[in-house]
Design an enzyme around this catalytic site. Sequence first.
Site, PDB file in Angstrom:
ATOM      1  N   GLU A 129     -39.908 -11.685 -10.900  1.00 56.10           N
ATOM      2  CA  GLU A 129     -40.930 -10.715 -11.316  1.00 56.10           C
ATOM      3  C   GLU A 129     -42.352 -11.161 -10.960  1.00 56.10           C
ATOM      4  OE1 GLU A 129     -40.202  -7.876 -11.788  1.00 56.10           O
ATOM      5  OE2 GLU A 129     -38.118  -7.901 -12.476  1.00 56.10           O
ATOM      6  N   ALA A 146     -39.286   1.175 -13.791  1.00 57.58           N
ATOM      7  CA  ALA A 146     -38.302   1.404 -12.750  1.00 57.58           C
ATOM      8  C   ALA A 146     -37.397   0.194 -12.622  1.00 57.58           C
ATOM      9  CB  ALA A 146     -38.994   1.669 -11.412  1.00 57.58           C
ATOM     10  N   MET A 147     -36.296   0.380 -11.869  1.00 58.72           N
ATOM     11  CA  MET A 147     -35.308  -0.693 -11.759  1.00 58.72           C
ATOM     12  C   MET A 147     -34.786  -0.808 -10.335  1.00 58.72           C
ATOM     13  SD  MET A 147     -33.696  -3.070 -13.234  1.00 58.72           S
ATOM     14  CE  MET A 147     -32.603  -4.117 -12.282  1.00 58.72           C
ATOM     15  N   GLU A 204     -40.351  -2.193  -6.542  1.00 52.74           N
ATOM     16  CA  GLU A 204     -38.882  -2.132  -6.599  1.00 52.74           C
ATOM     17  C   GLU A 204     -38.279  -2.349  -5.217  1.00 52.74           C
ATOM     18  OE1 GLU A 204     -37.932  -2.339  -9.569  1.00 52.74           O
ATOM     19  OE2 GLU A 204     -39.771  -1.604 -10.505  1.00 52.74           O
TER      20      GLU A 204
HETATM   21  N1  TRP Z   1     -36.526  -5.292 -13.138  1.00 49.78           N
HETATM   22  C1  TRP Z   1     -37.284  -4.174 -13.604  1.00 49.78           C
HETATM   23  C2  TRP Z   1     -38.606  -4.297 -12.876  1.00 49.78           C
HETATM   24  O1  TRP Z   1     -39.440  -5.034 -13.206  1.00 49.78           O
HETATM   25  C3  TRP Z   1     -37.487  -4.247 -15.081  1.00 49.78           C
HETATM   26  C4  TRP Z   1     -36.721  -3.325 -15.935  1.00 49.78           C
HETATM   27  C5  TRP Z   1     -36.438  -2.029 -15.722  1.00 49.78           C
HETATM   28  C6  TRP Z   1     -36.168  -3.630 -17.197  1.00 49.78           C
HETATM   29  N2  TRP Z   1     -35.767  -1.523 -16.774  1.00 49.78           N
HETATM   30  C7  TRP Z   1     -35.587  -2.480 -17.691  1.00 49.78           C
HETATM   31  C8  TRP Z   1     -36.134  -4.787 -17.957  1.00 49.78           C
HETATM   32  C9  TRP Z   1     -34.964  -2.455 -18.940  1.00 49.78           C
HETATM   33  C10 TRP Z   1     -35.509  -4.754 -19.199  1.00 49.78           C
HETATM   34  C11 TRP Z   1     -34.926  -3.609 -19.693  1.00 49.78           C
HETATM   35  O2  TRP Z   1     -38.810  -3.807 -11.845  1.00 49.78           O
HETATM   36 ZN    ZN Z   2     -39.683  -6.147 -11.200  1.00 52.79          ZN
END
Ligand code: TRP
Ligand code: ZN
Length: 974
Positions: free
Chosen positions: A411, A353-354, A389
């Site tokens: 992170e 997830a992002m 998230e």
């Molecule tokens: N920031 C995201 C998380 O840890 C990490 C992440 C989601 C990510 N999609 C990605 C990192 C694609 C690199 C590429 O919650």
């Molecule tokens: Zn994260």
Amino acid sequence: MARLIFPCKSSCLARTSLLGLISSAPVKRSVCSVKSISGYRCFSALEATHRRNYRFPHSLPYRARETSRRLICSIATEPLPKRVEESDMDAPKEIFLKDYKSPDYYFDTVDLRFSLGEEKTIVASKITVFPRVEGSSAPLVLDGVDLKLISIKVDGKELKEGDYHLDSRHLTLPSPPQGKFTLEIDTEIQPQNNTSLEGLYKSSGNFCTQCEAEGFRKITFYQDRPDIMAKYTCRIEADKLLYPVLLSNGNLIEQGTFEGGKHYAVWEDPFKKPCYLFALVAGQLESRDDTFVTRSGRKVALRIWTPAQDVPKTAHAMYSLKAAMKWDEDVFGLEYDLDLFNVVAVPDFNMGAMENKSLNIFNSKLVLASPETASDADYAAILGVIGHEYFHNWTGNRVTCRDWFQLSLKEGLTVFRDQEFSSDMGSRTVKRIADVSKLRNYQFPQDAGPMAHPVRPHSYIKMDNFYTVTVYEKGAEVVRMYKTLLGTQGFRKGMDLYFKRHDGQAVTCEDFFAAMKDANGVDFANFLLWYSQAGTPVVKVTSSYNAEAHTFSLKFSQEVPPTPGQPVKEPMFIPVAVGLLDSSGKDMILSSVYHNGTLQSVASNNQPVLSTVLRVTKKEEEFVFCDIFERPIPSLLRGYSAPVRLESDLSDSDLFFLLAHDSDEFNRWESGQVLARKLMLSLVADFQQSKPLTLNPKFVQGLKSILCDPSLDKEFIAKAITLPGEGEIMDMMEVADPDAVHAVRTFIRKELASQLKSEFLSTVENNRSSEEYVFDHPNMSGRALKNTALAYLGSLEDTEITELALHEYKTATNMTDQFAALSAISQKPGKTRDDVLADFYTKWQHNYLVVNKWFALQAMSNIPGNVENVRKLLNHPAFDLRNPNKVYSLIGGFCGSPVNFHAKDGSGYKFLGEIVLQLDKLNPQVASRMVSAFSRWRRFDESRQTLAKQQLETIMSANGLSENVFEIALKSLA
Ligand code: TRP
Ligand code: ZN
């Protein structure tokens, strides 16, 4: 958590890393087994010469060969011999932390306009730019990949070809205006053809974005780095029927329709942000809506978006989101800062997830759940990742990273926060056990292999390769150590100061350290080494009791193993939580400790102290407890207070004693694991010498007493009777022997199952689920224990058991129980297995998430020669190499079976080698995670080494290899 998705047999949290698929151990030998490449862990001059002379295949493009040569030298910490001009080094290029420079230009506001189309998408950007230093004449260099430049204007005036410079990765303005100016750039992109799933792409017909780490440069030309923070507006225009929902960050400030079936929406994000947090979604989606009232009384609209038919499956995600919002207020005093929070679930997503500002995008796997289709592990993963998230809103978004080397700043801290959240929502001990198991099974091997890197890496070729278990999970352990050292309140003070100082900034790991230190006025000695030194420290402890002086001494020594580029290490600052048990098993009261020539009191005002944290900072160090009136049994590293390998002089009977009595439940589990590891290793040696295997009756007795202790938490029992994974044991061997380890683990499981058959049977009988599925600790514990017992029973050749498992399968009312029964049945090849697998597929073929479980179960199977079955499944109509979840289930799952992936005939390696090359053309990030399974090839015997190395070399010599795969394959060979 870069929530890496991978089916994992033991802990089953969805975000288990793929990077640690191959287990490992400190390599003690330094033989140059293959050609002239030597074990990278040994850094003698001779070996460095070998490495330098290693010839990379000639089919590699010249520049790639040159990068390889440079990299090898840097790993060997040698000065780089100059050979080519920097300008010739277009790709792949290694980037160094030490080269960080502040940008010459900052961006103030960014206005984006997207015109989304089926053939092409036009992105118009208007940026206000100002120089860092007034009057600067530096060039402005923008990143851009796979973009078609349409036009570029400075202060409204169109630039001609000679006014800028364009190459395959950059757009450069050699002499932009001095002072503030506006820059307008129009580009064309083709999201419909973007299979890399970074930048703007399509997932089952909908548009979505993934910009972290460096995907924004695939959308428009930009300074794609996190220290460029700007205020964004985003206007989206698209066909109204095809894309009725248009979302971006912040608040919706305008929307409308035009003739010709189009509509638009304008979003404005009031918070400054780096471009990696930008997001856009357009498609046919519906939402589950709810609200959360913050503690200061603001009403926040919550929306979780999915295709209409999945909306009923978002209830648990919504529950998790509200719980996370409340928890962050209660525990950290952190409130949400906008009136709207959106979550979108997409089926095609590289990671878990992002955290895009106010528009989180999730892999569907981590949003959608119903009792019939999702297991307890899925429910737990959703809770943790929704929390993760959401928590990024403060740790990541409001305070972000200066550069990508600082990734663990957000992170590690956010994983720590999600771990704490899940602990508070369930069982703290069980969560801790799961997290430590994950660290041991995935991070330890990484830290002992060719990809070992510090929590804050010193360099990278492709940042995507550094979303690792080291940055995430070891990073979380580093944050946990602050809390262990400062206590809950001290830690909170540090967090408060961190936000007070850095809200709205892009900062470094030192800034976090300084906040913790300054808020508490403490001396943290060499704690920062945790960010810069790779490798898992080995801590040895010896104890002695002096009956006359009533003192008990603990002598510590520590050693951090060499890792690539870091041959010599300094001693670390290791917090060791300790308690002493008396002969009745109770904690002794600790009064004072003699250390460094002084007597330090550990007593706190009037409260008896039963546990204390020793600060081990030197290579060798002694701590002497005073007023100890009988020989104690020490409980060391309670709660796993530091991410180290502990080797103590505790005897087996001490360990059995701790297993039975320790007040620290984590250490009760740990004692059992230490015993099991010892037992397994000695049986592996017997197996290798063709001696008959026999199981120590004391071990059976120990497990039986845990299994039958009604006072224990059921999920704790489930964890305590589970043997360490095969990877963990291979990791501890001089030369990893997957066949021996598998044979031994299977032998012990079977032996336990037959000796404790009646106990396991009654465990199954007494813990059947209630009709209604409830996601809470008591219900989940019962299922965990029952299903662990069923898995043991499934190892027996016994028709009565097969009947039982079939009965469980047929009567199951939720996925947890149904899948556990299916797994138990599928341990043994035969007609029953085939029939039940077929039945399961027929039942669930319309649910892709369940079908992925079905792929994974078959892929992970240890049935001999399973590679053929997995090859067949590649052609199954439900399989698709373009969908990361399917790849993680089938290919990742296969690599999770040591016996089959490491099959002696090389069939597993050949299979993976072929797949990696196919995948790399579609999705380099996913291909790179897969190729990591090869990285520990040196851990195996010579014939396996030769076979695995051949595959890596074939990969290296492929045309048009991505930087992602190149970096992993190169470092694995180095
Ligand atoms: N920031 C995201 C998380 O840890 C990490 C992440 C989601 C990510 N999609 C990605 C990192 C694609 C690199 C590429 O919650
Ligand atoms: Zn994260």
